[in-house]
Motif scaffolding. Structure first.
Motif, short mmCIF file in Angstrom:
data_model
loop_
_atom_site.label_atom_id
_atom_site.label_comp_id
_atom_site.label_asym_id
_atom_site.label_seq_id
_atom_site.Cartn_x
_atom_site.Cartn_y
_atom_site.Cartn_z
N GLN A 13 0.93 -1.20 0.02
CA GLN A 13 0.12 0.15 -0.13
C GLN A 13 0.60 1.21 -0.02
OE1 GLN A 13 -3.47 -0.51 -0.11
NE2 GLN A 13 -2.82 -2.62 -0.17
N GLN A 14 0.42 2.24 -0.47
CA GLN A 14 1.13 3.62 -0.53
C GLN A 14 0.67 4.28 0.74
OE1 GLN A 14 0.81 5.90 -4.16
NE2 GLN A 14 2.90 5.42 -4.82
N LEU A 15 1.40 4.65 1.58
CA LEU A 15 0.95 5.13 2.98
C LEU A 15 1.83 6.28 3.17
CD1 LEU A 15 0.59 1.69 4.80
CD2 LEU A 15 -1.21 3.07 3.89
N GLY A 16 1.28 7.27 4.06
CA GLY A 16 2.21 8.33 4.67
C GLY A 16 2.70 7.72 5.92
N ALA A 17 3.89 8.34 6.47
CA ALA A 17 4.42 8.10 7.64
C ALA A 17 3.29 8.39 8.84
CB ALA A 17 5.66 8.87 7.86
N PRO A 18 3.28 7.35 9.90
CA PRO A 18 2.42 7.64 11.18
C PRO A 18 3.09 8.96 11.49
CG PRO A 18 3.50 5.59 10.95
CD PRO A 18 4.04 6.33 9.89
N THR A 19 2.05 9.55 12.47
CA THR A 19 2.28 11.02 13.17
C THR A 19 2.83 10.66 14.39
OG1 THR A 19 0.10 11.07 13.95
CG2 THR A 19 0.36 12.10 11.82
N ASP A 20 2.81 9.69 15.01
CA ASP A 20 3.41 9.44 16.15
C ASP A 20 3.86 7.70 16.49
OD1 ASP A 20 1.52 8.35 18.31
OD2 ASP A 20 0.45 9.69 16.97
N PRO A 21 4.66 7.40 17.38
CA PRO A 21 4.87 5.99 17.58
C PRO A 21 3.90 5.29 18.12
CG PRO A 21 6.84 7.40 18.30
CD PRO A 21 5.89 8.43 17.90
N ASP A 22 2.98 6.11 18.98
CA ASP A 22 1.86 5.31 19.58
C ASP A 22 0.95 4.75 18.53
OD1 ASP A 22 3.02 5.57 22.09
OD2 ASP A 22 1.92 7.28 22.61
N SER A 23 0.64 5.57 17.68
CA SER A 23 -0.26 5.18 16.69
C SER A 23 0.27 4.42 15.37
CB SER A 23 -0.89 6.46 16.04
OG SER A 23 0.03 7.13 15.10
N ALA A 24 1.48 4.12 15.49
CA ALA A 24 2.18 3.41 14.24
C ALA A 24 1.66 1.98 14.55
CB ALA A 24 3.63 3.56 14.39
N VAL A 25 1.38 1.30 13.52
CA VAL A 25 0.96 -0.11 13.37
C VAL A 25 1.91 -1.03 13.09
CG1 VAL A 25 -0.57 -1.86 12.39
CG2 VAL A 25 -1.27 0.68 12.83
N LEU A 26 2.41 -1.79 14.18
CA LEU A 26 3.54 -2.72 13.78
C LEU A 26 2.76 -4.15 13.29
CD1 LEU A 26 6.14 -2.27 16.56
CD2 LEU A 26 6.63 -2.62 14.05
N GLU A 27 3.37 -4.86 12.24
CA GLU A 27 2.55 -5.88 12.10
C GLU A 27 3.48 -7.18 11.94
OE1 GLU A 27 -0.99 -4.53 9.13
OE2 GLU A 27 0.88 -4.85 8.33
N ARG A 28 2.79 -8.44 12.08
CA ARG A 28 3.73 -9.59 11.98
C ARG A 28 3.25 -10.80 11.16
NH1 ARG A 28 1.64 -11.88 17.99
NH2 ARG A 28 -0.36 -12.49 17.30
N VAL A 29 4.08 -11.50 10.82
CA VAL A 29 3.81 -12.78 9.83
C VAL A 29 4.39 -13.99 10.54
CG1 VAL A 29 3.90 -11.18 7.71
CG2 VAL A 29 5.94 -12.23 8.58
N PRO A 30 3.84 -14.89 10.44
CA PRO A 30 4.27 -16.38 10.68
C PRO A 30 5.69 -16.61 10.44
CG PRO A 30 2.17 -16.61 9.91
CD PRO A 30 2.62 -15.28 9.30
N ASN A 31 6.34 -17.14 11.34
CA ASN A 31 7.70 -17.56 11.06
C ASN A 31 7.85 -18.92 10.32
OD1 ASN A 31 10.58 -18.31 11.05
ND2 ASN A 31 10.71 -18.29 13.51
N PRO A 32 8.13 -19.13 9.05
CA PRO A 32 8.23 -20.41 8.72
C PRO A 32 9.27 -21.29 9.06
CG PRO A 32 9.00 -18.81 6.92
CD PRO A 32 8.72 -18.13 8.39
N HIS A 33 10.16 -20.79 9.93
CA HIS A 33 11.34 -21.78 10.54
C HIS A 33 11.27 -21.70 12.02
CE1 HIS A 33 12.68 -22.44 6.53
NE2 HIS A 33 12.74 -21.22 6.26
N ALA A 34 10.11 -21.51 12.62
CA ALA A 34 10.12 -21.32 14.06
C ALA A 34 10.71 -22.70 14.77
CB ALA A 34 8.56 -21.26 14.40
N ASP A 35 10.86 -23.71 14.19
CA ASP A 35 11.58 -24.76 14.85
C ASP A 35 12.91 -24.65 14.99
OD1 ASP A 35 11.82 -24.78 11.82
OD2 ASP A 35 12.27 -27.08 11.85
N ILE A 36 13.45 -23.72 14.56
CA ILE A 36 15.17 -23.60 14.65
C ILE A 36 15.29 -22.05 15.35
CG2 ILE A 36 15.70 -25.33 12.91
CD1 ILE A 36 16.50 -22.58 11.20
N ASP A 37 16.47 -22.11 15.99
CA ASP A 37 16.88 -20.57 16.44
C ASP A 37 17.79 -20.11 15.47
OD1 ASP A 37 15.19 -21.04 19.04
OD2 ASP A 37 16.89 -21.84 19.91
N TYR A 38 17.45 -18.80 15.23
CA TYR A 38 18.46 -17.89 14.38
C TYR A 38 18.13 -16.67 14.82
CZ TYR A 38 14.19 -17.27 11.49
OH TYR A 38 12.84 -16.89 11.08
#
Length: 153
Positions: A13-38
């Motif tokens: 998506q084309q997005l502008g910068a969030p106005t402050d850290p509290d309103s910034a959205v951090l997102e996550r995705v599943p780790n396809p290698h969760a079975d190993i430590d790296y």
């Protein structure tokens, strides 16, 4: 069948910068290698925030290392989150630890550390380091790779 990016709101998506850290959205995705430590590393050599007293810009080189568990941080959301500090007034310690806590709370990593290498304010560099726990045994933990401030020498 659902794709691991189906729930992301910022990637592609084309997005502008969030106005402050509290309103910034951090997102996550599943780790396809969760079975190993790296270690996954993010480096932000041009991080900026504002001095909460003078409003002058502060600059840092951030290094974020983590051993993922079930989740990875989505990198575009991290970039936008870090950009949200550009107009945010906070002390160096506050910025550095706030970033680490948001990532810890989002990802529940096996281990996380952050190094904030801040350029001098008032002639004194302030470097801030934090980690969640001891790293898992057997994981290669690289040096931060950033020299402490030495002026022009």
């Amino acid at each position: 069948m659902a794709h691991y990016t189906d729930n992301l709101t910022q990637l592609g998506q084309q997005l502008g910068a969030p106005t402050d850290p509290d309103s910034a959205v951090l997102e996550r995705v599943p780790n396809p290698h969760a079975d190993i430590d790296y270690v996954a590393r993010f480096t932000a050599p041009e991080f900026t925030s504002l001095c909460p007293v003078t409003g002058q810009p502060d600059f840092a080189h951030l290094v974020i290392d983590y051993v993922p568990g079930e989740w990875l941080v989505e990198s575009k959301s991290l970039k936008l989150f870090l950009t949200a500090f550009r107009n945010h007034g906070a002390f160096h310690e506050d910025c550095t630890i706030y970033i680490a806590k948001r990532l810890r709370d989002l990802l529940a990593p096996r281990w996380l550390r952050i190094g904030g290498f801040w350029y001098p304010r008032g002639g004194i560099p302030i470097d801030v380091f934090w980690q969640t726990t001891e790293p898992p045994k057997g994981v290669l933990i690289p040096d931060f790779g950033v020299a402490t401030y030495r002026g022009r020498g």
